[in-house]
Design a protein around this motif. Structure first.
Motif, PDB file in Angstrom:
ATOM      1  N   MET A 166       0.837  -1.173   0.000  1.00  0.00           N
ATOM      2  CA  MET A 166       0.000   0.000   0.000  1.00  0.00           C
ATOM      3  C   MET A 166       0.884   1.240   0.000  1.00  0.00           C
ATOM      4  SD  MET A 166      -3.521  -0.575   1.654  1.00  0.00           S
ATOM      5  CE  MET A 166      -3.866  -0.463   3.183  1.00  0.00           C
ATOM      6  N   GLU A 167       0.376   2.260  -0.675  1.00  0.00           N
ATOM      7  CA  GLU A 167       1.105   3.523  -0.746  1.00  0.00           C
ATOM      8  C   GLU A 167       0.110   4.669  -0.632  1.00  0.00           C
ATOM      9  OE1 GLU A 167       4.141   5.833  -3.802  1.00  0.00           O
ATOM     10  OE2 GLU A 167       3.452   3.827  -4.284  1.00  0.00           O
ATOM     11  N   THR A 168       0.449   5.662   0.159  1.00  0.00           N
ATOM     12  CA  THR A 168      -0.394   6.832   0.329  1.00  0.00           C
ATOM     13  C   THR A 168       0.245   8.004  -0.410  1.00  0.00           C
ATOM     14  OG1 THR A 168      -1.076   6.044   2.509  1.00  0.00           O
ATOM     15  CG2 THR A 168      -1.474   8.359   2.017  1.00  0.00           C
ATOM     16  N   VAL A 169      -0.531   8.630  -1.292  1.00  0.00           N
ATOM     17  CA  VAL A 169      -0.042   9.776  -2.062  1.00  0.00           C
ATOM     18  C   VAL A 169      -1.123  10.847  -2.109  1.00  0.00           C
ATOM     19  CG1 VAL A 169       1.478   8.392  -3.531  1.00  0.00           C
ATOM     20  CG2 VAL A 169      -0.845   8.850  -4.270  1.00  0.00           C
ATOM     21  N   LYS A 170      -0.712  12.055  -2.397  1.00  0.00           N
ATOM     22  CA  LYS A 170      -1.681  13.117  -2.639  1.00  0.00           C
ATOM     23  C   LYS A 170      -2.118  13.047  -4.099  1.00  0.00           C
ATOM     24  CE  LYS A 170      -0.166  16.432   0.800  1.00  0.00           C
ATOM     25  NZ  LYS A 170       0.289  17.809   1.030  1.00  0.00           N
ATOM     26  N   LEU A 171      -3.311  13.532  -4.346  1.00  0.00           N
ATOM     27  CA  LEU A 171      -3.816  13.543  -5.716  1.00  0.00           C
ATOM     28  C   LEU A 171      -2.861  14.307  -6.630  1.00  0.00           C
ATOM     29  CD1 LEU A 171      -6.156  12.782  -7.611  1.00  0.00           C
ATOM     30  CD2 LEU A 171      -7.155  14.998  -7.092  1.00  0.00           C
ATOM     31  N   SER A 172      -2.204  15.324  -6.123  1.00  0.00           N
ATOM     32  CA  SER A 172      -1.284  16.116  -6.944  1.00  0.00           C
ATOM     33  C   SER A 172      -0.177  15.248  -7.547  1.00  0.00           C
ATOM     34  CB  SER A 172      -0.685  17.259  -6.130  1.00  0.00           C
ATOM     35  OG  SER A 172       0.023  16.769  -5.012  1.00  0.00           O
ATOM     36  N   ALA A 173       0.279  14.233  -6.827  1.00  0.00           N
ATOM     37  CA  ALA A 173       1.323  13.340  -7.348  1.00  0.00           C
ATOM     38  C   ALA A 173       0.805  12.541  -8.535  1.00  0.00           C
ATOM     39  CB  ALA A 173       1.814  12.403  -6.249  1.00  0.00           C
ATOM     40  N   ILE A 174      -0.440  12.122  -8.458  1.00  0.00           N
ATOM     41  CA  ILE A 174      -1.052  11.365  -9.562  1.00  0.00           C
ATOM     42  C   ILE A 174      -1.243  12.273 -10.762  1.00  0.00           C
ATOM     43  CG2 ILE A 174      -3.143  10.146 -10.291  1.00  0.00           C
ATOM     44  CD1 ILE A 174      -3.359   9.156  -7.349  1.00  0.00           C
ATOM     45  N   VAL A 175      -1.760  13.466 -10.521  1.00  0.00           N
ATOM     46  CA  VAL A 175      -1.999  14.418 -11.613  1.00  0.00           C
ATOM     47  C   VAL A 175      -0.682  14.791 -12.287  1.00  0.00           C
ATOM     48  CG1 VAL A 175      -2.855  16.721 -12.194  1.00  0.00           C
ATOM     49  CG2 VAL A 175      -4.118  15.310 -10.574  1.00  0.00           C
ATOM     50  N   MET A 176       0.335  15.091 -11.502  1.00  0.00           N
ATOM     51  CA  MET A 176       1.627  15.485 -12.073  1.00  0.00           C
ATOM     52  C   MET A 176       2.263  14.368 -12.906  1.00  0.00           C
ATOM     53  SD  MET A 176       2.398  18.590 -11.679  1.00  0.00           S
ATOM     54  CE  MET A 176       4.117  18.528 -12.131  1.00  0.00           C
ATOM     55  N   ARG A 177       2.021  13.145 -12.530  1.00  0.00           N
ATOM     56  CA  ARG A 177       2.644  12.030 -13.256  1.00  0.00           C
ATOM     57  C   ARG A 177       1.971  11.744 -14.594  1.00  0.00           C
ATOM     58  NH1 ARG A 177       5.062   6.578 -10.799  1.00  0.00           N
ATOM     59  NH2 ARG A 177       5.532   5.566 -12.758  1.00  0.00           N
TER      60      ARG A 177
END
Length: 62
Positions: A1-12
């Motif tokens: 499991m990994e916790t990320v902010k939505l911004s990390a997904i959007v930026m990628r």
């Protein structure tokens, strides 16, 4: 499991969407069962869409 902010997904996957998202949407915390490294673009778009909808539920129309 990994916790990320939505911004990390959007930026990628969809950095061109950054200006269109609110700061509270970008700070939304997402828990990825299998981690960010194997997330597919279509899945990323589903997560972005869900996050936007989740923030709209509390919006009030005046």
């Amino acid at each position: 499991m990994e916790t990320v902010k939505l911004s990390a997904i959007v930026m990628r996957w969809y950095p061109d969407m950054m200006p269109f998202l609110k700061q509270d949407e970008l700070n939304f915390v997402i828990v990825l069962r299998d981690g960010l490294s194997i997330l597919e673009p279509a899945d990323a778009m589903d997560i972005i869409h869900y996050s936007i909808c989740e923030h709209q539920d509390s919006a009030y129309l005046q």
